[in-house]
Enzyme design. Structure first.
Site, PDB file in Angstrom:
ATOM      1  N   MET A   1      11.529 -37.453  23.103  1.00 55.17           N
ATOM      2  CA  MET A   1      10.178 -37.288  22.539  1.00 55.17           C
ATOM      3  C   MET A   1       9.975 -35.833  22.119  1.00 55.17           C
ATOM      4  O   MET A   1      10.181 -34.914  22.910  1.00 55.17           O
ATOM      5  CB  MET A   1       9.112 -37.684  23.559  1.00 55.17           C
ATOM      6  CG  MET A   1       9.085 -39.164  23.931  1.00 55.17           C
ATOM      7  SD  MET A   1       9.066 -40.290  22.517  1.00 55.17           S
ATOM      8  CE  MET A   1       7.565 -39.767  21.677  1.00 55.17           C
TER       9      MET A   1
ATOM     10  N   GLY B   1       8.739 -38.141  16.926  1.00 55.83           N
ATOM     11  CA  GLY B   1       7.467 -37.421  16.916  1.00 55.83           C
ATOM     12  C   GLY B   1       7.488 -36.218  16.000  1.00 55.83           C
ATOM     13  O   GLY B   1       8.215 -35.255  16.231  1.00 55.83           O
ATOM     14  N   GLY B   2       6.725 -36.279  14.918  1.00 54.39           N
ATOM     15  CA  GLY B   2       6.577 -35.126  14.036  1.00 54.39           C
ATOM     16  C   GLY B   2       7.808 -34.786  13.222  1.00 54.39           C
ATOM     17  O   GLY B   2       7.923 -33.675  12.708  1.00 54.39           O
TER      18      GLY B   2
ATOM     19  N   MET C   1       2.147 -49.633  23.442  1.00 57.31           N
ATOM     20  CA  MET C   1       1.373 -48.758  24.350  1.00 57.31           C
ATOM     21  C   MET C   1       0.372 -49.587  25.145  1.00 57.31           C
ATOM     22  O   MET C   1      -0.250 -50.504  24.601  1.00 57.31           O
ATOM     23  CB  MET C   1       0.616 -47.714  23.537  1.00 57.31           C
ATOM     24  CG  MET C   1       1.489 -46.888  22.613  1.00 57.31           C
ATOM     25  SD  MET C   1       0.526 -45.597  21.792  1.00 57.31           S
ATOM     26  CE  MET C   1       1.744 -44.959  20.629  1.00 57.31           C
TER      27      MET C   1
ATOM     28  N   GLY D   1       1.348 -38.778  14.031  1.00 61.82           N
ATOM     29  CA  GLY D   1       0.738 -37.666  13.311  1.00 61.82           C
ATOM     30  C   GLY D   1       0.561 -36.384  14.095  1.00 61.82           C
ATOM     31  O   GLY D   1      -0.176 -35.494  13.665  1.00 61.82           O
TER      32      GLY D   1
ATOM     33  N   GLY E   1       1.806 -41.231  22.480  1.00 61.81           N
ATOM     34  CA  GLY E   1       0.480 -41.837  22.475  1.00 61.81           C
ATOM     35  C   GLY E   1      -0.106 -41.982  21.079  1.00 61.81           C
ATOM     36  O   GLY E   1      -0.878 -42.894  20.832  1.00 61.81           O
TER      37      GLY E   1
END
Ligand code: DX5
Ligand code: ZN
Length: 226
Positions: free
Chosen positions: A143, A182-183, A43, A151, A148
């Site tokens: 995504m 993601g997640g 990032m 969690g 970014g």
């Protein structure tokens, strides 16, 4: 580098969730437990509001495991990173079309550099944006959070978007890996695999009970058995 001892699971542990003070120990444990690749979130603090690590860190960690390294580039000017990622020993590099006006060129450069080309799209980008790109990629990184941070809560719209992606792939007759990021956890992984996900990036959920290797096997088992 030692040979993997376990058949790999299509699970890519996300380095962002590791304890950086014992990162190589945690990588070795997940390697032995059967993770088939490691996922590095690069990032730049501009494309996403967070700053992590770059090719120098990946190169340093390259000797820890023989498993593949996948770098997820959340950065503007992706072309500038390509040679350094290849030199660092990365096998697959994901770039975002939202981060460059020339994603077609970028994906070509990634393959020219000898890496698998991956395209990653944000939750707000229409899946149709992948239509001109699917024939030139090895993997799609869907995504399921806004990128970014680790969690974050999984976005359920991902299921509908996976359906749209599978339909597009069928129409074009291509079959890149379909990776969700993601997640992802033990509660949604089976439904995601059912919806067409073939590989999963998992960060936070691996570290919930102090035994990431056992947790990874349990989560993988929920989706793919074993
Ligand atoms: C988010 C990153 C993800 C993240 C996943 O910007 O792309 O790879 O590390 O972590 P969890 O599983 O914690 O959502
Ligand atoms: Zn990622």
């Amino acid at each position: 580098m030692s040979a993997p001892e376990t058949l790999p699971y299509p699970i890519h542990p996300s380095i962002l969730a590791f304890d950086f003070s014992i990162i190589s120990e945690q990588m070795r444990a997940l390697d032995v437990a059967g993770a088939d690749a490691f996922h590095f979130d690069v990032m730049d603090d501009h494309f996403v509001p967070n700053l992590t690590f770059g090719p120098m860190v990946l190169r340093t960690l390259r000797s820890v495991t023989a498993r593949a390294f996948h770098a997820h580039l959340m950065a503007y000017h992706p072309d500038a990173y390509i040679p350094r990622m290849a030199e660092a020993g990365v096998q697959r590099l994901y770039a975002h079309p939202e981060a460059t006006p020339h994603i077609n060129r970028t994906l070509g450069y990634i393959r020219d550099a000898g890496m698998e080309a991956g395209v990653s799209i944000n939750p707000g980008t229409p899946v149709e944006a992948l239509e001109p790109l699917l024939e030139m990629v090895d993997a799609v990184l869907m995504m399921s959070v806004n990128p970014g941070f680790g969690g974050q809560a999984f976005l359920p719209i991902t299921y509908r978007r996976l359906g749209q992606l599978r339909a597009l792939m069928a129409r074009l007759g291509v079959s890149p890996a379909v990776v969700v990021d993601g997640g992802v956890d033990g509660g949604n992984i089976a439904a995601l695999a059912q919806a067409g996900m073939t590989e999963a990036v998992i960060g936070t959920a691996l570290f919930t009970d102090g035994d990431p290797a056992a947790t990874m096997r349990a989560i993988a088992g929920a989706a793919w058995g074993g």
